[in-house]
Design a protein around this motif. Structure first.
Motif, short mmCIF file in Angstrom:
data_model
loop_
_atom_site.label_atom_id
_atom_site.label_comp_id
_atom_site.label_asym_id
_atom_site.label_seq_id
_atom_site.Cartn_x
_atom_site.Cartn_y
_atom_site.Cartn_z
N CYS A 12 28.08 5.71 -34.95
CA CYS A 12 28.98 6.26 -35.97
C CYS A 12 30.08 5.24 -36.28
O CYS A 12 30.75 4.73 -35.38
CB CYS A 12 29.60 7.56 -35.46
N SER A 13 30.27 4.96 -37.55
CA SER A 13 31.31 4.01 -37.97
C SER A 13 32.70 4.48 -37.58
O SER A 13 33.57 3.65 -37.30
CB SER A 13 31.24 3.80 -39.48
N ILE A 14 32.92 5.78 -37.56
CA ILE A 14 34.23 6.30 -37.14
C ILE A 14 34.47 5.95 -35.68
O ILE A 14 35.55 5.48 -35.31
CB ILE A 14 34.35 7.82 -37.39
N PHE A 130 39.67 10.16 -51.82
CA PHE A 130 38.29 9.78 -52.07
C PHE A 130 38.13 9.68 -53.58
O PHE A 130 38.69 10.49 -54.32
CB PHE A 130 37.32 10.84 -51.53
N VAL A 143 34.27 17.04 -50.47
CA VAL A 143 33.79 15.85 -49.75
C VAL A 143 32.97 16.29 -48.54
O VAL A 143 33.38 17.19 -47.80
CB VAL A 143 34.97 14.97 -49.30
N PHE A 145 30.61 14.58 -45.22
CA PHE A 145 30.04 13.45 -44.50
C PHE A 145 28.59 13.81 -44.26
O PHE A 145 28.30 14.80 -43.59
CB PHE A 145 30.75 13.22 -43.17
N ARG A 147 24.89 12.68 -42.88
CA ARG A 147 24.16 11.73 -42.04
C ARG A 147 23.09 11.02 -42.85
O ARG A 147 22.47 11.62 -43.72
CB ARG A 147 23.54 12.43 -40.84
N THR A 148 22.88 9.77 -42.58
CA THR A 148 21.88 8.98 -43.28
C THR A 148 20.53 9.67 -43.16
O THR A 148 20.09 10.03 -42.08
CB THR A 148 21.80 7.56 -42.70
#
Length: 158
Positions: A12-14, A130, A143, A145, A147-148
């Motif tokens: 996860c980028s976060i 955003f 918004v 998030f 998942r890919t």
């Protein structure tokens, strides 16, 4: 910790960003660098941070490519270093702005904010948000998030 030192298990980028930038002093150091305070002694004085902590945090930011060290030497003194933001460090301004905006709204000072986000060219106040590909602000309640490879229930396939 350089980004290449982050384990691949951190998908996860976060999580990866917080591991690098989430220590208490790091956003404050970045704030000082963004305001033009670039010398170690000046950063230390403004923040009241212990020398060993500042040394460690700056070294982490340098290894990660967020900050670069540049030598300087005042007349009659030894060589010292200034710390300058890289493109990665300049991009962190969005994070700092978002933290400040959240803090102003949810944990405000009684006397009000000490700093405002403003456009350097026009002086207009700024909000962090955003935006869609056309540059329009998107309400937070819309918004998601995602998942890919996964879509939230009820959203159409692209």
């Amino acid at each position: 910790m350089a980004t290449t030192e982050l384990p691949d298990s951190m998908t996860c980028s976060i999580e990866r960003a917080v591991t690098l930038l989430g220590e208490r002093w790091t956003p404050l150091i970045l704030r000082e660098l963004h305001t033009g305070v670039v010398r170690f002694a000046d950063i230390q004085q403004r923040l009241g941070i212990a020398t060993n902590l500042l040394t460690t945090r700056l070294a982490t930011l340098v290894r990660a490519g967020v900050v670069e060290k540049r030598p300087y030497r005042d007349t009659g003194a030894r060589t010292r270093y200034e710390y300058h933001l890289t493109d990665s460090g300049r991009d962190a301004l969005v994070i700092l702005g978002a933290l400040q905006q959240w803090g102003d709204r949810h944990v405000p000072r009684l006397a009000g904010p000490t700093v405002e986000r403003r456009d350097r060219r026009t002086g207009a106040r700024l909000d962090v948000s955003f935006t869609d590909p056309e540059g329009h602000a998107v309400p937070l309640d819309t918004v998601a998030f995602v998942r890919t490879g996964h879509r939230p229930a009820g959203t159409p396939a692209a």
